[in-house]
Design an enzyme around this catalytic site. Structure first.
Site, PDB file in Angstrom:
ATOM      1  N   THR A   1       0.626  -0.097   3.694  1.00 52.22           N
ATOM      2  CA  THR A   1       0.260   1.208   4.243  1.00 52.22           C
ATOM      3  C   THR A   1       0.576   2.353   3.291  1.00 52.22           C
ATOM      4  O   THR A   1      -0.135   3.359   3.262  1.00 52.22           O
ATOM      5  CB  THR A   1       0.991   1.439   5.585  1.00 52.22           C
TER       6      THR A   1
ATOM      7  N   LYS B   1       6.672   3.009  10.259  1.00 48.56           N
ATOM      8  CA  LYS B   1       6.180   2.985   8.871  1.00 48.56           C
ATOM      9  C   LYS B   1       5.040   3.977   8.664  1.00 48.56           C
ATOM     10  O   LYS B   1       4.802   4.427   7.535  1.00 48.56           O
ATOM     11  CB  LYS B   1       5.771   1.564   8.466  1.00 48.56           C
TER      12      LYS B   1
END
Length: 333
Positions: free
Chosen positions: A250, A193
């Protein structure tokens, strides 16, 4: 009853997690190489270098720069070292960690040169059996956790009892851990990610909006899921806290070093310039090439990681990255 827990690495996330462990009633020892950080935590309960926003860390947190002293009484050893330096750092602890201790990784990354996950790196470095290794990953931005905002995470261990022990040791009124046995899935989510966050940040920095960000995030999720499943992960893991949850946090926050690094690239900074203005390590940068290599190894296409690798190594622009990502052919989703 509280446990003796050692955290190796006193960066922002390591220190914030140390505070969680202390709030949960454990005796916490931080280990760091930097004498200034050790003295700050030990003598003043403050990490002015890496987590200045917390004015006073709990009284049941201390620090040392001595490896043997740090781990000699540990029931749990938490590793919060920059992923690409983990192997070199951990071999210095081999033979020092008590045989009963569970080793927990907070690290997110794929090791360059070997294409290995952090669970593999930690276990090899310490000669550790699988049932004594655990990983923690989730939507856990260090500053928000340091501010004690409500958050959740996932603890993975092949031994569910040990996963539960670790989860119990970090449960507080504001921090809720869940457990799983899917170590591979958790590791892959946490590593991959970051590459997506770099790309989303770059698009935002270049002035693109919600549609572009959503496009990158969903294609990034598809890419990391395919790669993770090929590596042996449970596909369900990618749609939980460690996957979608971490991706949302994020890719949508300036508190994320990977997002911010990407945003600086999108604004026109070079990799060297973006590195200079970063406070801490954007793990997605060294991980990107490793993800491409891992995709080649597992025969899984990694178009997003490949284009971000071109950004980092060739200096292509955001518009070139996006053009290369999707090409001109019509394909199925």
């Amino acid at each position: 009853m509280g446990k003796n827990i050692t955290v190796l690495g006193a960066g922002a996330w390591g220190t914030a997690f140390g505070q969680v462990l202390a709030d949960a009633g454990n005796t916490v020892t931080m280990w760091a190489k930097e004498q200034q950080i050790v003295e700050g935590i030990r003598d003043h309960h403050h990490n002015a270098v890496r987590l200045p926003s917390v004015e006073k860390l709990p009284d049941n947190m201390t620090a040392t720069g001595d490896r043997a002293e740090a781990v000699k009484n540990a029931d749990i050893v938490v590793v919060a070292i920059a992923a690409q330096f983990a192997r070199v750092a951990l071999v210095e602890f081999k033979g020092l960690i008590p045989d009963h201790a569970i080793v927990v990784s907070l690290m997110k990354g794929i090791e360059r040169g070997t294409n290995k996950r952090m669970d593999e790196v930690v276990r090899e470095s310490l000669d550790l059996p699988a049932d004594r290794f655990a990983a923690i990953s989730g939507p856990n931005l260090s500053k928000e956790i340091a501010d004690r905002h409500p958050a959740a995470t996932v603890v993975a261990c092949t031994n569910l009892d040990n996963a539960t022990k670790v989860a119990e040791a970090c449960t507080t009124s504001y921090f809720k851990p869940f457990v799983t046995t899917d170590v591979i899935g958790l590791e892959m989510c946490g590593s991959l990610k970051n590459v997506t966050a770099l790309a989303v940040g770059m698009a935002r920095g270049a002035g693109y909006g919600e549609n572009t960000a959503a496009m990158i995030e969903t294609r990034g999720l598809a890419e990391l899921t395919a790669l993770g499943v090929a590596a042996g992960a449970d596909p369900k893991t990618f749609f939980g806290l460690a996957g979608v949850g971490d991706l949302i946090a994020t890719c949508g926050s300036s508190l994320s070093r990977n997002y911010t690094f990407g945003a600086n690239l999108g604004k026109g900074l070079t990799v060297e310039e973006a590195t200079k203005v970063s406070n801490g390590v954007a793990e997605g940068v060294p991980t990107t090439d490793a993800v491409v290599a891992l995709g080649d190894q597992l025969d899984v296409p990694t178009p997003l990681a490949y284009q971000m690798s071109r950004v980092l190594n060739e200096g292509i622009s955001c518009s070139e990255m996006l053009a290369g990502l999707f090409g001109h052919e019509v394909t199925g989703e």
